[in-house]
Design a protein around this motif. Structure first.
Motif, PDB file in Angstrom:
ATOM      1  N   PRO A   1       0.817  -1.229   0.000  1.00 46.83           N
ATOM      2  CA  PRO A   1       0.000   0.000   0.000  1.00 46.83           C
ATOM      3  C   PRO A   1       0.841   1.265   0.000  1.00 46.83           C
ATOM      4  CG  PRO A   1      -0.951  -1.625   1.485  1.00 46.83           C
ATOM      5  CD  PRO A   1       0.365  -2.180   1.053  1.00 46.83           C
ATOM      6  N   VAL A   2       1.959   1.254   0.736  1.00 45.06           N
ATOM      7  CA  VAL A   2       2.819   2.440   0.775  1.00 45.06           C
ATOM      8  C   VAL A   2       3.397   2.720  -0.610  1.00 45.06           C
ATOM      9  CG1 VAL A   2       4.947   3.414   1.721  1.00 45.06           C
ATOM     10  CG2 VAL A   2       3.363   2.160   3.216  1.00 45.06           C
ATOM     11  N   ASP A   3       3.903   1.680  -1.258  1.00 43.92           N
ATOM     12  CA  ASP A   3       4.430   1.855  -2.617  1.00 43.92           C
ATOM     13  C   ASP A   3       3.342   2.351  -3.560  1.00 43.92           C
ATOM     14  OD1 ASP A   3       6.910   0.985  -1.833  1.00 43.92           O
ATOM     15  OD2 ASP A   3       6.615  -1.090  -2.529  1.00 43.92           O
ATOM     16  N   ALA A   4       2.122   1.834  -3.369  1.00 44.69           N
ATOM     17  CA  ALA A   4       1.014   2.230  -4.235  1.00 44.69           C
ATOM     18  C   ALA A   4       0.767   3.729  -4.134  1.00 44.69           C
ATOM     19  CB  ALA A   4      -0.247   1.452  -3.865  1.00 44.69           C
ATOM     20  N   GLY A   5       0.737   4.250  -2.900  1.00 43.74           N
ATOM     21  CA  GLY A   5       0.506   5.682  -2.727  1.00 43.74           C
ATOM     22  C   GLY A   5       1.587   6.520  -3.364  1.00 43.74           C
ATOM     23  N   ARG A   6       2.837   6.117  -3.167  1.00 44.15           N
ATOM     24  CA  ARG A   6       3.961   6.886  -3.700  1.00 44.15           C
ATOM     25  C   ARG A   6       4.011   6.836  -5.228  1.00 44.15           C
ATOM     26  NH1 ARG A   6       8.565   4.793  -5.136  1.00 44.15           N
ATOM     27  NH2 ARG A   6       8.161   2.879  -3.956  1.00 44.15           N
ATOM     28  N   MET A   7       3.825   5.644  -5.794  1.00 46.38           N
ATOM     29  CA  MET A   7       3.982   5.474  -7.239  1.00 46.38           C
ATOM     30  C   MET A   7       2.812   6.058  -8.033  1.00 46.38           C
ATOM     31  SD  MET A   7       5.430   1.552  -7.096  1.00 46.38           S
ATOM     32  CE  MET A   7       5.707   1.374  -8.854  1.00 46.38           C
ATOM     33  N   ALA A   8       1.684   6.296  -7.346  1.00 46.04           N
ATOM     34  CA  ALA A   8       0.506   6.802  -8.050  1.00 46.04           C
ATOM     35  C   ALA A   8       0.587   8.289  -8.357  1.00 46.04           C
ATOM     36  CB  ALA A   8      -0.743   6.520  -7.218  1.00 46.04           C
ATOM     37  N   VAL A   9       1.452   8.999  -7.670  1.00 46.87           N
ATOM     38  CA  VAL A   9       1.449  10.463  -7.747  1.00 46.87           C
ATOM     39  C   VAL A   9       1.550  11.003  -9.182  1.00 46.87           C
ATOM     40  CG1 VAL A   9       2.698  12.552  -7.065  1.00 46.87           C
ATOM     41  CG2 VAL A   9       2.318  10.721  -5.391  1.00 46.87           C
ATOM     42  N   PRO A  10       2.465  10.495 -10.032  1.00 46.93           N
ATOM     43  CA  PRO A  10       2.570  11.075 -11.384  1.00 46.93           C
ATOM     44  C   PRO A  10       1.353  10.811 -12.277  1.00 46.93           C
ATOM     45  CG  PRO A  10       4.539   9.803 -10.794  1.00 46.93           C
ATOM     46  CD  PRO A  10       3.501   9.475  -9.795  1.00 46.93           C
TER      47      PRO A  10
ATOM     48  N   PHE B   1      -2.023  10.908 -11.208  1.00 51.08           N
ATOM     49  CA  PHE B   1      -3.307  11.417 -10.682  1.00 51.08           C
ATOM     50  C   PHE B   1      -4.132  12.129 -11.755  1.00 51.08           C
ATOM     51  CE2 PHE B   1      -1.367  11.796  -6.162  1.00 51.08           C
ATOM     52  CZ  PHE B   1      -1.819  10.535  -5.835  1.00 51.08           C
ATOM     53  N   PRO B   2      -5.469  11.937 -11.675  1.00 50.72           N
ATOM     54  CA  PRO B   2      -6.220  11.025 -10.797  1.00 50.72           C
ATOM     55  C   PRO B   2      -6.084   9.585 -11.286  1.00 50.72           C
ATOM     56  CG  PRO B   2      -7.739  12.084 -12.287  1.00 50.72           C
ATOM     57  CD  PRO B   2      -6.384  12.707 -12.561  1.00 50.72           C
ATOM     58  N   VAL B   3      -6.226   8.632 -10.331  1.00 55.45           N
ATOM     59  CA  VAL B   3      -5.948   7.240 -10.669  1.00 55.45           C
ATOM     60  C   VAL B   3      -7.088   6.322 -10.222  1.00 55.45           C
ATOM     61  CG1 VAL B   3      -3.454   7.520 -10.514  1.00 55.45           C
ATOM     62  CG2 VAL B   3      -4.746   6.763  -8.494  1.00 55.45           C
ATOM     63  N   ALA B   4      -7.026   5.106 -10.761  1.00 55.74           N
ATOM     64  CA  ALA B   4      -7.801   3.979 -10.250  1.00 55.74           C
ATOM     65  C   ALA B   4      -6.810   2.990  -9.671  1.00 55.74           C
ATOM     66  CB  ALA B   4      -8.600   3.322 -11.370  1.00 55.74           C
ATOM     67  N   ILE B   5      -7.156   2.399  -8.539  1.00 52.49           N
ATOM     68  CA  ILE B   5      -6.313   1.361  -7.952  1.00 52.49           C
ATOM     69  C   ILE B   5      -7.125   0.072  -7.897  1.00 52.49           C
ATOM     70  CG2 ILE B   5      -6.929   2.112  -5.603  1.00 52.49           C
ATOM     71  CD1 ILE B   5      -4.192   1.016  -4.692  1.00 52.49           C
ATOM     72  N   LYS B   6      -6.471  -1.023  -8.269  1.00 52.76           N
ATOM     73  CA  LYS B   6      -7.167  -2.302  -8.359  1.00 52.76           C
ATOM     74  C   LYS B   6      -6.314  -3.391  -7.713  1.00 52.76           C
ATOM     75  CE  LYS B   6      -8.944  -0.777 -12.837  1.00 52.76           C
ATOM     76  NZ  LYS B   6      -9.114  -1.106 -14.280  1.00 52.76           N
ATOM     77  N   ALA B   7      -6.978  -4.252  -6.977  1.00 51.24           N
ATOM     78  CA  ALA B   7      -6.294  -5.405  -6.389  1.00 51.24           C
ATOM     79  C   ALA B   7      -5.971  -6.406  -7.485  1.00 51.24           C
ATOM     80  CB  ALA B   7      -7.178  -6.043  -5.333  1.00 51.24           C
ATOM     81  N   ARG B   8      -4.749  -6.894  -7.506  1.00 51.36           N
ATOM     82  CA  ARG B   8      -4.372  -7.884  -8.515  1.00 51.36           C
ATOM     83  C   ARG B   8      -4.926  -9.259  -8.144  1.00 51.36           C
ATOM     84  NH1 ARG B   8       1.506  -7.873 -11.118  1.00 51.36           N
ATOM     85  NH2 ARG B   8       0.270  -9.145 -12.579  1.00 51.36           N
ATOM     86  N   GLY B   9      -5.316 -10.040  -9.191  1.00 47.16           N
ATOM     87  CA  GLY B   9      -5.730 -11.418  -8.984  1.00 47.16           C
ATOM     88  C   GLY B   9      -7.213 -11.639  -8.791  1.00 47.16           C
ATOM     89  N   MET B  10      -8.017 -10.580  -8.900  1.00 46.94           N
ATOM     90  CA  MET B  10      -9.473 -10.724  -8.759  1.00 46.94           C
ATOM     91  C   MET B  10     -10.121 -10.660 -10.137  1.00 46.94           C
ATOM     92  SD  MET B  10     -10.491  -8.372  -5.475  1.00 46.94           S
ATOM     93  CE  MET B  10      -9.714  -8.568  -3.877  1.00 46.94           C
TER      94      MET B  10
ATOM     95  N   ALA C   1      -2.532   9.847   0.155  1.00 46.74           N
ATOM     96  CA  ALA C   1      -3.231   9.295   1.318  1.00 46.74           C
ATOM     97  C   ALA C   1      -4.458   8.491   0.891  1.00 46.74           C
ATOM     98  CB  ALA C   1      -3.639  10.420   2.265  1.00 46.74           C
ATOM     99  N   ALA C   2      -5.192   8.992  -0.103  1.00 48.82           N
ATOM    100  CA  ALA C   2      -6.391   8.284  -0.563  1.00 48.82           C
ATOM    101  C   ALA C   2      -6.033   6.943  -1.188  1.00 48.82           C
ATOM    102  CB  ALA C   2      -7.148   9.155  -1.560  1.00 48.82           C
ATOM    103  N   VAL C   3      -4.937   6.904  -1.916  1.00 48.95           N
ATOM    104  CA  VAL C   3      -4.499   5.647  -2.530  1.00 48.95           C
ATOM    105  C   VAL C   3      -4.066   4.670  -1.446  1.00 48.95           C
ATOM    106  CG1 VAL C   3      -2.784   4.575  -4.029  1.00 48.95           C
ATOM    107  CG2 VAL C   3      -3.843   6.755  -4.689  1.00 48.95           C
ATOM    108  N   LEU C   4      -3.299   5.156  -0.461  1.00 45.68           N
ATOM    109  CA  LEU C   4      -2.850   4.300   0.637  1.00 45.68           C
ATOM    110  C   LEU C   4      -4.038   3.695   1.380  1.00 45.68           C
ATOM    111  CD1 LEU C   4      -0.653   3.193   2.557  1.00 45.68           C
ATOM    112  CD2 LEU C   4      -0.775   5.383   3.789  1.00 45.68           C
ATOM    113  N   LYS C   5      -5.054   4.517   1.694  1.00 42.49           N
ATOM    114  CA  LYS C   5      -6.225   4.047   2.429  1.00 42.49           C
ATOM    115  C   LYS C   5      -6.981   2.979   1.640  1.00 42.49           C
ATOM    116  CE  LYS C   5     -10.487   5.754   4.577  1.00 42.49           C
ATOM    117  NZ  LYS C   5     -11.322   6.965   4.838  1.00 42.49           N
ATOM    118  N   ALA C   6      -7.141   3.217   0.332  1.00 44.98           N
ATOM    119  CA  ALA C   6      -7.862   2.256  -0.505  1.00 44.98           C
ATOM    120  C   ALA C   6      -7.104   0.940  -0.600  1.00 44.98           C
ATOM    121  CB  ALA C   6      -8.073   2.843  -1.903  1.00 44.98           C
ATOM    122  N   ALA C   7      -5.796   1.011  -0.718  1.00 52.71           N
ATOM    123  CA  ALA C   7      -4.986  -0.207  -0.834  1.00 52.71           C
ATOM    124  C   ALA C   7      -5.038  -1.030   0.443  1.00 52.71           C
ATOM    125  CB  ALA C   7      -3.548   0.156  -1.185  1.00 52.71           C
ATOM    126  N   VAL C   8      -4.968  -0.370   1.580  1.00 54.42           N
ATOM    127  CA  VAL C   8      -5.041  -1.077   2.859  1.00 54.42           C
ATOM    128  C   VAL C   8      -6.379  -1.803   2.990  1.00 54.42           C
ATOM    129  CG1 VAL C   8      -5.147  -0.770   5.364  1.00 54.42           C
ATOM    130  CG2 VAL C   8      -3.386   0.427   4.031  1.00 54.42           C
TER     131      VAL C   8
END
Length: 673
Positions: free
Chosen positions: A497-506, A508-517, A534-541
């Motif tokens: 989740p931490v990596d997701a928040g950091r890597m999403a910045v460039p 924005f706006p983004v969609a985040i999806k769990a892999r394997g579903m 922060a929003a990406v981190l919260k969603a990933a967690v």
């Protein structure tokens, strides 16, 4: 070489000079008496160890039989076939059941094929056939056929349905009635190819539970197009129960209903939905041959019948030809001021019993752009009424047919209201008798309604038979599709989740999806329009996944589409286009094509969707980049074709379409590893 042998041996089987009936009991007795009734004038040898007058064994046959009816149990059937094959018999109808269609019959089915050698085998588990052209009936039950000089061929996998169809009283000349059972050696398509080459066969009707060999069906339709003969099919298997019944009855894989329709459209098979419509369509094909889509004209002396025709036609997509100015003037002159020219036309009863005047009116309607002119009339019961007053309709119809040379039909609104003798007279005179408004309009909608251009010569992409399947997750699926030219969003893959928040910045706006579903929305594996770390981190967690796929949101969407390709083992690869996104199941707005579809076919299919107006700028909204949509769909088909049968399922939902792009927002691929 095998196909040439099959055709030669089919000729011996279907047009034999020497016949052997093997077995006792009522079934075989019925075959022997049936051959006598239909007028077969060659020798018929009965083979049974104890029956009076029968030969005691196959070795007692005085010559090689061309055709045999084998009416013994399944094990004895195999033994008989081996002996007959060794002596050079032509072919056989195998009556017994219990082969590939039963749980314990697979091995015996293999033995049957080995025993048959080069013999043409119809069945097993079928009644056989009636050849009314050459007065041959290898058939163990009653039937309603009479000798004819020419007519249609009807083939079905169901013996009982064949028997029922033979009892029709609609004036349809049936030249050949055949059943195929479980098609162990000779399938419906091979039988049909042989029959269509006979100039006395005018058209072909099929009742299909499973299409069998795709290649054989394609060869059949290539022959049909070359010969200019119409093929009309009733395909079972729309419901799950029907698919199960087909498998247990004839060992046929029914496949999907959408797949059957897509395949039939490609090959040029006209598909009807009932036995009644099959018979009505076959009468048209017998009289008038292949037709192109077109409009019809309808006349009746009743406003009620005119309304029924109008409503029934509209519900089925049957179009009524406009009345031209010349027709309008001619109708006013012929019918007077109290009748309003229209189509459907209520011509009232002012000219009733004046056959020449009625013929004039019928001819006026036929002289316009209508491809078929339908005259609605119900004949009273002859056992309770005087019917002479209705003779004028038949006379006038025959006169109009002769005057115009155009197709003319008499349609009884109730199927009971057009007597068989009258139907036979009309058919002989080139006028089409139609029985029942519902069945008639069902048939006419198939014959004259809009349909895709048939191309039986185009290669059909066939899936490979394999039980091994591997699911590519969204990231891998999009990477594979991108290599085939599809537009995918900019994206990154994060492990935490931490990596997701950091890597999403460039992005924005983004969609985040769990892999394997596979169905991420329902499982809570998707979060959209996130614009902060922060929003990406919260969603990933919250997703509690082992890895995350983060991609840019696509701005300015015009429409979301579903694009999928599914391997249908019975029919090939089926391309589905429809309304996409989270409301796909709710909209139920889809069309289907056989892979590969052309750009023109894909464009036409998109135009059939209820959401099609959105593609063209609905209510002032921007237009979609339709060229990009077409290119994406063609690339998806290319992906499937290049993988040479390995793809089991490919789904893009949604394909987000903007004024400048068609972007793969979500993808799933299931294929052989």
């Amino acid at each position: 070489m095998r196909r040439r042998i099959v055709m030669r041996e089919l000729d011996r089987l279907f047009r034999p000079s020497l016949i052997a009936v093997i077995g006792g009991g009522a079934w075989c007795g019925s075959v022997i008496s049936g051959l006598d009734r239909i007028g077969f004038d060659g020798p018929v040898w009965h083979v049974h160890p104890t029956k009076d007058g029968a030969l005691r064994s196959l070795s007692d046959l005085p010559a090689k039989p061309d055709a045999c009816f084998i009416g013994v149990n399944r094990s004895a059937t195999v033994t008989c076939l081996r002996t007959l094959s060794d002596m050079g018999a032509g072919g056989a109808v195998c009556f017994a059941s219990g082969f590939a269609e039963s749980k314990d019959g697979t091995a015996l089915n293999k033995e049957l094929l080995e025993a048959a050698g080069d013999m043409a085998i119809v069945g097993p588990n079928c009644y056989g056939f009636v050849n009314a052209l050459d007065r041959i009936a290898l058939w163990p039950d009653v039937h309603g056929l009479v000798p004819v000089e020419a007519g249609v061929a009807i083939l079905t996998q169901s013996s009982n349905i064949a028997l029922n169809l033979s009892m029709q009283k609609r004036g349809l000349p049936i030249a050949f009635l055949g059943t195929a059972g479980n098609q162990a050696k000779i399938g419906l398509s091979a039988m049909a190819r042989y029959l269509l080459r006979d100039p006395r066969i005018t058209a072909l009707g099929l009742h299909i539970e499973g299409v069998g060999d795709l290649c054989d069906l394609q060869l059949l339709m290539q022959d049909a197009h070359r010969l200019g003969k119409t093929v009309i099919a009733l395909k079972s298997g729309r419901s799950e129960a029907a698919q199960t019944a087909a498998l247990s009855h004839t060992a046929s894989l029914a496949g999907s209903d959408a797949g059957a329709s897509a395949l039939f459209d490609r090959l040029g098979i006209l598909r009807v939905r009932s036995l009644d419509a099959l018979l009505e369509a076959l009468k048209h094909a017998h009289l008038y041959g292949p037709t192109k889509p077109g409009k019809i004209a309808s006349l009746s002396c009743s406003g009620g019948e005119a309304s029924l025709m109008a409503d029934g036609g509209e519900a089925r997509g049957v179009q009524f030809a406009p009345v031209s100015a010349d027709q309008n003037a001619a109708l006013e002159t012929a019918l007077g001021p109290l009748v309003t020219p229209a189509n459907p036309l209520d011509y009232h009863t002012f000219i009733w019993n004046d056959a020449p005047k009625m013929a004039e009116v019928y001819a006026i309607m036929a002289a316009g752009p209508a491809a078929l002119t339908v005259i609605v009339v119900d004949i009273p019961r002859a056992d309770r009424c005087e019917t002479d007053a209705w003779d004028c309709v038949e006379t006038a119809a025959l006169m109009a047919r002769k005057t115009t040379g155009k197709p003319i039909a008499l349609l009884a609104s109730l199927s009971d209201s057009l007597p068989e003798a009258m139907a036979a007279r009309l058919m002989a005179a080139g006028v089409l008798p139609l029985h029942g408004i519902e069945a008639a309009l069902d048939a006419l909608s198939v014959i004259y309604g809009a349909r895709p251009y048939a191309d039986p010569d185009r290669t059909i992409a066939a899936p490979a038979a394999s039980a091994t399947k591997h699911l590519l997750d969204e990231a891998d699926a999009k990477a594979a599709l991108a290599q085939h030219g599809l537009d995918v969003p900019r994206h990154v893959i994060a492990a935490t989740p931490v990596d997701a928040g950091r890597m999403a910045v460039p992005l924005f706006p983004v969609a985040i999806k769990a892999r394997g579903m596979a169905h991420k929305t329902e499982a809570g594996g998707v979060a959209l329009n996130l614009s902060s770390e922060a929003a990406v981190l919260k969603a990933a967690v919250r997703m509690d996944a082992t890895a995350f796929y983060i991609e840019e949101m696509i701005s300015d969407p015009v429409v979301e589409l579903l694009v999928s390709v599914l391997a249908d083992p019975a029919h090939g690869y089926i391309l589905t286009l429809g309304a996409g996104g989270v409301l796909t199941e709710l909209w139920q707005d889809t069309v289907h094509l056989l892979v590969p579809g052309t750009e023109q076919e894909v464009r036409a299919a998109l135009d059939q969707l209820r959401i099609a107006p959105l593609l063209y700028g609905y209510r002032g909204k921007p237009c979609a980049d339709l060229d990009a949509v077409i290119a994406a769909i063609m690339a998806i088909q290319d992906y499937v074709i290049v993988h040479d049968g390995r793809v089991v399922e490919l789904e893009i939902n949604p394909l987000i379409v903007t004024p400048t792009r068609a972007v793969v927002a979500d993808a799933l691929i299931r294929e052989e590893p």
